[in-house]
Design a protein around this motif. Structure first.
Motif, short mmCIF file in Angstrom:
data_model
loop_
_atom_site.label_atom_id
_atom_site.label_comp_id
_atom_site.label_asym_id
_atom_site.label_seq_id
_atom_site.Cartn_x
_atom_site.Cartn_y
_atom_site.Cartn_z
N GLY A 118 -26.15 -9.12 -11.08
CA GLY A 118 -26.61 -10.50 -11.23
C GLY A 118 -26.74 -11.20 -9.90
O GLY A 118 -26.42 -10.64 -8.85
N PRO A 273 -28.32 -12.86 -14.81
CA PRO A 273 -28.88 -11.52 -14.61
C PRO A 273 -29.94 -11.49 -13.51
O PRO A 273 -30.57 -12.50 -13.19
N ASN A 274 -30.10 -10.31 -12.94
CA ASN A 274 -31.16 -10.09 -11.97
C ASN A 274 -32.50 -10.55 -12.55
O ASN A 274 -32.80 -10.25 -13.70
N VAL A 277 -34.57 -8.15 -14.67
CA VAL A 277 -34.18 -7.92 -16.06
C VAL A 277 -34.67 -9.07 -16.94
O VAL A 277 -35.18 -8.85 -18.05
N LYS A 284 -33.36 -10.26 -25.30
CA LYS A 284 -32.37 -10.82 -24.37
C LYS A 284 -31.62 -11.96 -25.03
O LYS A 284 -32.11 -12.58 -25.98
N ARG A 289 -29.69 -11.95 -20.35
CA ARG A 289 -29.14 -10.60 -20.28
C ARG A 289 -29.75 -9.71 -21.36
O ARG A 289 -30.05 -10.18 -22.46
N CYS A 310 -25.93 -7.48 -16.07
CA CYS A 310 -27.27 -7.75 -16.61
C CYS A 310 -27.38 -7.46 -18.10
O CYS A 310 -28.47 -7.55 -18.67
#
Length: 455
Positions: A118, A273-274, A277, A284, A289, A310
């Motif tokens: 993240g 989260p990144n 993603v 999600k 996430r 993530c």
């Protein structure tokens, strides 16, 4: 170009943190040398960062290189690619990656494991771009340089209001990261201050700002109270129920109307989260996430797995597991076992884990936390915290280096050497420091621009 590979199935793991590295290590062990399966680990950095040791690496207790582990020596058969992931193409089953300015290339997969971690949650605070983050090794080194530079300037500053701003350190967010950072910062700034004859101890101002009713909600209430009292005895201004309205250059505006002038503003408001993603066409949760089954397989896909920061992984109670290192390491084992089981058509098993507890280091040989049902405080908690994470560091060579650093630190205090890699890098930050007319302040003198390492 397309990355060539050996015959057989291809497993690609994205992310070089706890979740990604430990998944690759377990897969290497489970598959063995003759499986015909190719495992590839992709990360933007060629090292694994032991994030719990980031605080000590920044303060100088640890040599920064000793808080990381080069990834390549960790594996015999796993292929490592240092690259930035650009995009994931589910239709073609490949990952588009790029290294530096080189041409992007495809990394094909049969099974993809998302362990991208993240990033600091900046959405909760307006003007977060004017604060520093504390997530990477570069962030830790930058904070060290920045702090020492504040003391250099304060030592010759004659304007008392400007000097007060130079020596004010505000941390927004009092979760585990904010608490441990504050604990190490109290030790670091007071050790550094001894080198500056024109800076008195009472001129240093440390603030820990939390919008909730108490600090460290991850800990039991009595443990959080203990941590708060420890910080207060060191002179930290711990503020709870203090919501931040916005951050401006060198200013923190609270919703109560107060304007805090501080040259050092740190944001530790959790992780999201990144972004890669969050942009994927998969199910999600509201935080972005990846929603996964208890087996860590992404909902609606047979070839996609997710774990760590993530992923939203349901516990037996239905609530997601917390984003902690101890969980990521256990998730990695189950993810590896389930990917191998999927390759052989075997039944998958759910991830079920009961936390061993939570510990927080407070600096000055002190800590607090719970191990199973036992609550521990002070030196014992600090020692258990250090011992646990020391044993989680891969490779004995790195563990020995850390032990040597810790031993040396017992006899010598922090030095004031700046590892200043960014002094001449232009900063996009607005250096304006004028406060509202209604607030009592003076406009600080301009400083040479610096760029946060996390930018």
């Amino acid at each position: 170009m397309r990355v060539t590979s050996a015959s057989g199935k291809k497993i690609v793991i994205l992310g070089g943190g706890f979740a990604g590295v430990y998944t690759a290590r377990h897969l290497e062990h489970l598959l063995g040398p003759r499986s015909g399966v190719e495992v590839t680990l992709v990360s933007r950095n060629n090292y694994f960062l032991m994030t719990p040791l980031l605080f000590e690496a920044g303060s100088g207790v640890l040599e920064p290189r000793h808080a990381v582990n080069p990834i390549r020596p960790l594996f015999k058969r796993v292929r490592f690619i240092e690259a930035e992931v650009q995009r994931i193409d589910f239709e073609r089953r490949c990952v588009l990656a790029r290294l530096g300015d080189n041409e992007p290339y495809d990394i094909p997969y049969d099974h993809l494991v998302l362990a991208l971690g993240g990033v600091t949650n900046t959405a909760v605070v307006k003007g977060a771009e004017h604060a520093m983050t504390f997530k990477t090794l570069a962030d830790a080194i930058y904070l060290r340089n920045h702090t020492i530079q504040r003391f250099e300037e304060a030592d010759v500053e004659e304007d008392p209001q400007r000097k007060a701003a130079l020596l004010t350190f505000a941390i927004i967010g009092a979760g585990l990261v904010g608490l441990e950072l504050q604990g190490e910062l109290t030790e670091f700034v007071h050790n550094v201050r001894r080198q500056y004859k024109n800076v008195r101890p009472d001129e240093i101002r440390l603030l820990l700002i939390e919008h909730g009713p108490r600090i460290v909600p991850e800990l039991d209430a009595d443990l959080a109270d203990y941590a708060s009292n420890v910080l207060k005895r060191r002179g930290v201004d711990v503020r709870v129920n203090a919501s931040v309205d916005r951050v401006e250059p060198r200013k923190v505006h609270l919703k109560s109307g107060q304007c805090i002038i501080a040259d050092t503003i740190l944001l530790t408001t959790g992780v999201v989260p990144n972004p890669l993603v969050a942009a994927l066409p998969i199910e999600k949760d509201k935080r972005g996430r990846a929603l996964v089954e208890p087996t860590l397989r992404a909902k609606g896909r047979d070839d996609l797995w997710a774990l760590g920061d993530c992923a939203s992984i349901p516990s037996p109670t239905g609530r997601p597991y917390p984003a902690l290192a101890q969980h990521a390491m256990r998730e990695a084992r189950v993810a590896a076992e389930n990917v191998v089981a999927s390759l052989h058509g075997r039944k998958l098993k759910p991830f079920i884990y009961e936390s061993m507890g939570t510990l927080a280091a407070l600096g000055h040989f002190s800590g607090t936390g719970r191990v199973y049902s036992f609550k521990i405080y002070g030196f014992l908690a600090w020692w258990v915290w250090r011992t646990y994470y020391l044993m989680q560091m891969p490779r004995m060579e790195r563990r020995l280096r850390i032990v040597i650093d810790w031993t040396v630190a017992l006899f010598f205090k922090n030095d004031v050497v700046q590892l200043d890699f960014y002094r001449d890098v232009p900063s996009p930050r607005n250096q304006s420091t004028q406060c509202d007319p209604s607030a009592s302040s003076t406009e600080p003198k301009p400083e040479a621009p610096r760029s946060p390492a996390s930018t």
